[in-house]
Design an enzyme around this catalytic site. Structure first.
Site, mmCIF file in Angstrom:
data_model
loop_
_atom_site.group_PDB
_atom_site.id
_atom_site.type_symbol
_atom_site.label_atom_id
_atom_site.label_comp_id
_atom_site.label_asym_id
_atom_site.label_seq_id
_atom_site.Cartn_x
_atom_site.Cartn_y
_atom_site.Cartn_z
ATOM 1 N N ASN A 48 -6.243 -2.505 6.361
ATOM 2 C CA ASN A 48 -5.944 -3.673 5.806
ATOM 3 C C ASN A 48 -4.453 -3.742 5.233
ATOM 4 O O ASN A 48 -3.898 -2.841 4.716
ATOM 5 C CB ASN A 48 -6.867 -4.267 4.704
ATOM 6 C CG ASN A 48 -8.145 -4.300 5.277
ATOM 7 O OD1 ASN A 48 -8.561 -4.898 6.182
ATOM 8 N ND2 ASN A 48 -9.115 -4.010 4.479
ATOM 9 N N GLY A 49 -3.808 -4.804 5.602
ATOM 10 C CA GLY A 49 -2.299 -5.040 5.086
ATOM 11 C C GLY A 49 -1.458 -4.753 6.140
ATOM 12 O O GLY A 49 -0.285 -4.854 5.888
ATOM 13 N N CYS A 50 -1.836 -4.539 7.408
ATOM 14 C CA CYS A 50 -0.944 -4.471 8.531
ATOM 15 C C CYS A 50 -0.865 -5.749 9.269
ATOM 16 O O CYS A 50 -1.941 -6.367 9.418
ATOM 17 C CB CYS A 50 -1.550 -3.452 9.336
ATOM 18 S SG CYS A 50 -1.303 -1.608 8.699
ATOM 19 N N ALA A 51 -0.023 -6.212 10.019
ATOM 20 C CA ALA A 51 0.275 -7.400 10.836
ATOM 21 C C ALA A 51 -0.554 -7.436 12.143
ATOM 22 O O ALA A 51 -1.318 -8.052 12.568
ATOM 23 C CB ALA A 51 1.608 -7.594 10.924
ATOM 24 N N SER A 52 -0.637 -5.945 12.542
ATOM 25 C CA SER A 52 -1.080 -5.705 13.631
ATOM 26 C C SER A 52 -2.381 -4.913 13.266
ATOM 27 O O SER A 52 -2.629 -4.425 12.165
ATOM 28 C CB SER A 52 -0.333 -4.276 14.496
ATOM 29 O OG SER A 52 0.962 -4.922 14.811
#
Length: 136
Positions: A48-52
């Site tokens: 979690n926390g990644c744009a991808s």
């Protein structure tokens, strides 16, 4: 202390003249990663926390840390490869002690990544530290 693989990467980055070449190298590193089994791409392995979309699956063998990783974005997959160079093979108890920010600063990555990519990179480092800490 950084691994030999990461030190090689630092040397390669110093050799490459511009960021276009470095960017391409990071992408090529991602392409060279072994494919991750689709069955491992689960909510529990998603970062979690990644744009991808990013998945990391840790393993510990003989007290050494390793992980498989994948992303739906080529540059992010390359960043996974950079983190693999930094962490793979380290004693599992040492992984949380590696100063990833300082080591990655040697590559000047944050100066050339969008804020979303930098946040995603931090999220990946946090996940690696968490799972290594739990495994130790």
């Amino acid at each position: 202390m950084a691994s030999a693989a990461f030190e090689d990467l630092v040397e390669t980055f110093a050799f490459l003249d511009d960021w276009e070449d470095r960017y391409r190298h990071v992408i090529e590193m991602g392409r060279a990663l072994p494919p991750m089994d689709e069955a491992l791409k689960l909510p529990a392995t998603k970062v979690n926390g990644c744009a991808s979309q990013v998945w990391l699956v840790p393993t510990v063998e003989d007290g050494r840390f390793d992980f498989a990783g994948d992303s739906d974005a080529m540059i992010v997959k390359g960043l996974i490869a950079v983190l693999h160079a930094l962490y793979a093979g380290a004693p599992v108890g040492e992984v949380p002690k590696i100063d990833a920010a300082a080591e990655l600063k040697r590559l000047n990555l944050h100066d050339h990544l969008s804020s979303q990519r930098s946040n995603g990179l931090r999220a990946m480092v946090d996940r690696i530290r968490l799972v290594a800490g739990q495994a130790a």
